[in-house]
Scaffold this motif. Structure first.
Motif, PDB file in Angstrom:
ATOM      1  N   ASP A   1     -57.083  11.239  91.105  1.00 25.00           N
ATOM      2  CA  ASP A   1     -57.798  12.414  91.572  1.00 25.00           C
ATOM      3  C   ASP A   1     -57.866  13.465  90.476  1.00 25.00           C
ATOM      4  N   LYS A   3     -57.576  16.952  88.910  1.00 22.39           N
ATOM      5  CA  LYS A   3     -56.734  18.078  89.261  1.00 22.39           C
ATOM      6  C   LYS A   3     -57.063  19.244  88.329  1.00 22.39           C
ATOM      7  N   THR A   5     -55.664  23.024  87.678  1.00 15.63           N
ATOM      8  CA  THR A   5     -54.562  23.919  88.006  1.00 15.63           C
ATOM      9  C   THR A   5     -54.784  25.278  87.352  1.00 15.63           C
ATOM     10  N   GLN A  25     -57.460  21.336  83.292  1.00  7.98           N
ATOM     11  CA  GLN A  25     -57.962  20.186  84.047  1.00  7.98           C
ATOM     12  C   GLN A  25     -57.529  18.908  83.338  1.00  7.98           C
TER      13      GLN A  25
END
Lengths: 114, 113
Positions: A1, A3, A5, A25
């Motif tokens: 997935d 992600k 942050t 990312q």
């Protein structure tokens, strides 16, 4: 997935301080974006970057700058924070030289400037 | 500048009912996307429809696009309490170097159990 942050969920700063918001990312996306979200105004694009060291102004760049020294990291800088920059800041990333692809968003940073 | 405008701004329905949200935009687009945002969180992509498509389905979601009227609608069927969120449309413009999307102001959906 994928992600995305963001360095802080909540941040409180004082007027005049220099503020750094970091976004990372992990999917090797070319494009990264910074938005601010305010009640009744929706999401407004501040800056975006389509490659390392490249940046483009969005709709509301005044009072902000950005830095992208590495592909995975996109920083938003408030050189001298003001109370009207109190907002929710959202970072996003996407792949490819097109708007056809979805953007993946981080959880947001709620910044309060006192 | 804002491109998409969602309508209504807020919508409250009972669980099990259908929810319809509309989006209007002003300039030419090559695609339109819908996103969901749960309270205080980031946005999550729901569905993308290209400018040459008229309708698209994904699970309980149905999106229509009418480029002649510059409008789109998002239908959520058999709504659930977990569908409570804000929904945003976002448009992408044609042309080289157009990587960004322009988001609307959102529709706040409340689904009452």
């Amino acid at each position: 997935d994928v992600k995305v942050t963001q360095s802080s969920r909540y941040l409180v700063k004082r007027t005049g301080e220099k503020v750094f918001l970091e976004c990372v990312q992990d999917m090797d996306h070319e494009n990264m974006f910074w938005y601010r979200q305010d009640p009744g105004l929706g999401l407004r694009l501040i800056y975006f970057s389509y490659d390392v060291k490249m940046k483009e102004k969005g709709d509301i760049p005044e009072g902000y700058s950005v830095s992208r020294e590495k592909k995975e990291r996109f920083s938003l800088i408030l050189e001298s924070a003001s109370t009207n920059q109190t907002s929710m800041y959202l970072c996003a990333s996407s792949v490819g030289q097109t708007s056809y692809n979805e953007q993946f968003f981080g959880p947001g940073t709620r910044l309060t400037v006192l | 500048s804002q491109q998409g405008e969602e309508d209504p701004q807020a919508l409250s329905i009972q669980e099990g009912e259908n929810a319809t949200m509309n989006c209007s935009y002003k300039t030419s687009i090559n695609n339109l996307q819908w996103y969901r945002q749960n309270s205080g969180r980031g946005l999550v992509h729901l569905i993308l429809i290209r400018s040459n498509e008229r309708e698209k389905h994904s699970g309980r979601l149905r999106v229509t696009l009418d480029t002649s009227k510059k409008s789109s609608s998002l239908l959520i069927t058999a709504s659930r309490a977990a569908d409570t969120a804000s929904y945003f449309c976002a448009t992408g413009r044609p042309g080289a170097g157009s990587y960004q999307l322009t988001f609307g102001k959102g529709t706040k959906l409340s689904v009452i159990p």
